[in-house]
Design a protein around this motif. Structure first.
Motif, PDB file in Angstrom:
ATOM      1  N   ASN A  34      -1.483 -43.560  32.500  1.00 64.14           N
ATOM      2  CA  ASN A  34      -1.526 -44.897  33.106  1.00 64.14           C
ATOM      3  C   ASN A  34      -2.131 -44.916  34.514  1.00 64.14           C
ATOM      4  N   HIS A  35      -2.524 -43.751  35.020  1.00 62.84           N
ATOM      5  CA  HIS A  35      -3.170 -43.741  36.338  1.00 62.84           C
ATOM      6  C   HIS A  35      -4.578 -44.338  36.219  1.00 62.84           C
ATOM      7  N   VAL A  36      -4.953 -45.186  37.177  1.00 61.97           N
ATOM      8  CA  VAL A  36      -6.287 -45.787  37.191  1.00 61.97           C
ATOM      9  C   VAL A  36      -7.184 -44.963  38.109  1.00 61.97           C
ATOM     10  N   LEU A  37      -8.205 -44.341  37.513  1.00 55.35           N
ATOM     11  CA  LEU A  37      -9.133 -43.510  38.279  1.00 55.35           C
ATOM     12  C   LEU A  37     -10.169 -44.366  38.990  1.00 55.35           C
ATOM     13  N   ILE A  38     -10.615 -45.409  38.314  1.00 51.47           N
ATOM     14  CA  ILE A  38     -11.694 -46.256  38.815  1.00 51.47           C
ATOM     15  C   ILE A  38     -11.302 -47.715  38.595  1.00 51.47           C
ATOM     16  N   PHE A  39     -11.509 -48.544  39.626  1.00 51.24           N
ATOM     17  CA  PHE A  39     -11.240 -49.967  39.519  1.00 51.24           C
ATOM     18  C   PHE A  39     -12.557 -50.742  39.457  1.00 51.24           C
ATOM     19  N   GLU A  40     -12.641 -51.681  38.534  1.00 50.95           N
ATOM     20  CA  GLU A  40     -13.816 -52.526  38.411  1.00 50.95           C
ATOM     21  C   GLU A  40     -14.133 -53.212  39.739  1.00 50.95           C
ATOM     22  N   LEU A  55      -9.058 -41.514  27.975  1.00 55.34           N
ATOM     23  CA  LEU A  55      -8.999 -42.623  28.911  1.00 55.34           C
ATOM     24  C   LEU A  55      -9.587 -43.865  28.268  1.00 55.34           C
ATOM     25  N   LYS A  56      -9.170 -45.026  28.737  1.00 62.68           N
ATOM     26  CA  LYS A  56      -9.795 -46.259  28.261  1.00 62.68           C
ATOM     27  C   LYS A  56     -10.653 -46.835  29.375  1.00 62.68           C
ATOM     28  N   VAL A  57     -11.808 -47.357  28.978  1.00 61.74           N
ATOM     29  CA  VAL A  57     -12.745 -48.000  29.886  1.00 61.74           C
ATOM     30  C   VAL A  57     -12.737 -49.479  29.523  1.00 61.74           C
ATOM     31  N   TYR A  58     -12.420 -50.346  30.498  1.00 62.46           N
ATOM     32  CA  TYR A  58     -12.251 -51.754  30.151  1.00 62.46           C
ATOM     33  C   TYR A  58     -12.630 -52.655  31.319  1.00 62.46           C
ATOM     34  N   ARG A  59     -12.758 -53.954  31.007  1.00 64.28           N
ATOM     35  CA  ARG A  59     -12.991 -54.983  32.008  1.00 64.28           C
ATOM     36  C   ARG A  59     -11.917 -56.042  31.878  1.00 64.28           C
ATOM     37  N   THR A  92     -13.180 -50.646  34.784  1.00 67.41           N
ATOM     38  CA  THR A  92     -11.969 -49.927  35.152  1.00 67.41           C
ATOM     39  C   THR A  92     -11.749 -48.775  34.179  1.00 67.41           C
ATOM     40  N   VAL A  93     -11.265 -47.652  34.680  1.00 69.48           N
ATOM     41  CA  VAL A  93     -10.980 -46.483  33.841  1.00 69.48           C
ATOM     42  C   VAL A  93      -9.541 -46.068  34.069  1.00 69.48           C
ATOM     43  N   GLU A  94      -8.769 -46.010  32.996  1.00 71.20           N
ATOM     44  CA  GLU A  94      -7.335 -45.719  33.072  1.00 71.20           C
ATOM     45  C   GLU A  94      -6.972 -44.616  32.080  1.00 71.20           C
TER      46      GLU A  94
END
Length: 238
Positions: A34-40, A55-59, A92-94
């Motif tokens: 659940n850690h977010v590496l990258i924020f949109e 990881l999931k990549v999402y918007r 975002t990448v989580e």
């Protein structure tokens, strides 16, 4: 866990002596589920090489997320922004589970690209495969009903995360109904109804959030309006 840089597609054409020069530039990072590496839209420059974990990549839009892809070991994340003229993050990448990665600073990555043209060629190849995948996602969202979208997505997951157990293919990824709904832009209620139909028809079994494909040919028959060849369902991490 990936321990060799040559296992990453982006560096796969480099000789061992070149990889040994890159290795000291890498910083080992570990992230909890659940850690977010990258924020949109955030301003950041790090590039990540995924060694273990998914990881999931999402918007996000109005608190609703659309999942663009699932990243796995062997993938690089953040290289597109590093090669761009600005540093705003595209998505975002989580972490979906505990993740181990190597972190590479943007300037180091750009120096590697300048020194080794094959790295840039591989980056373009990865980008094209991601565009192909996004085109397929757009087609799912634009043209298909819930049943066809769901069948196509499960088929994609079969080709990317399928593992055989006792003559049945298990999709090695825990998938909640909400997660699946966010991958194809439908409501959880619609997904719940469709999955119940697939189970009643003997296509699918679901145990502890793991999907088991019981009848692959019947599943693929629901996808018969798509033009994808099976090999094109493989994502860029394969």
């Amino acid at each position: 866990m990936i321990t060799d840089l040559s296992d990453f597609t982006i560096f796969s054409d480099l000789p061992k002596d070149s990889l040994s020069q890159i290795a000291p530039l890498l910083k080992e990072r570990n992230f909890k589920k659940n850690h977010v590496l990258i924020f949109e839209n955030d301003l950041s420059e790090e590039v990540y090489l995924i060694r273990s974990g998914k990881l999931k990549v999402y918007r996000l839009s109005e608190d609703r997320e659309i999942i663009l892809k699932i990243a796995s070991p062997g993938e690089i994340l953040g290289e597109a922004e590093a090669l761009s003229n600005h540093n705003y993050r595209i998505s975002t990448v989580e972490a979906l589970e505990n993740v181990s990665a190597w972190q590479l600073e943007k300037q180091d990555f750009l120096r590697i690209v300048e020194q080794y043209p094959s790295v840039l060629r591989n980056a373009y190849t990865i980008l094209i495969e991601r565009i192909r995948m996004l085109n397929r996602l757009i087609r799912y969202l634009s043209f298909y009903d819930v049943r066809t979208r769901t069948a196509n997505l499960i088929t994609d997951l079969y080709y990317n995360f399928g593992q055989w157990e006792d003559s049945i293919c298990k999709i090695d990824l825990k998938i909640s109904q909400s997660f699946l709904a966010n991958m194809i832009g439908v409501t959880r209620e619609s997904i719940s109804k469709t999955l119940a139909e697939f189970q009643a028809e003997g296509i699918l079994d679901i145990r502890n959030k793991y999907f088991y494909v019981i009848n692959k040919s019947k599943l693929e028959s629901i996808c018969n309006h798509t033009e994808e060849f099976p090999e094109l369902r493989k994502w860029d991490n394969q």
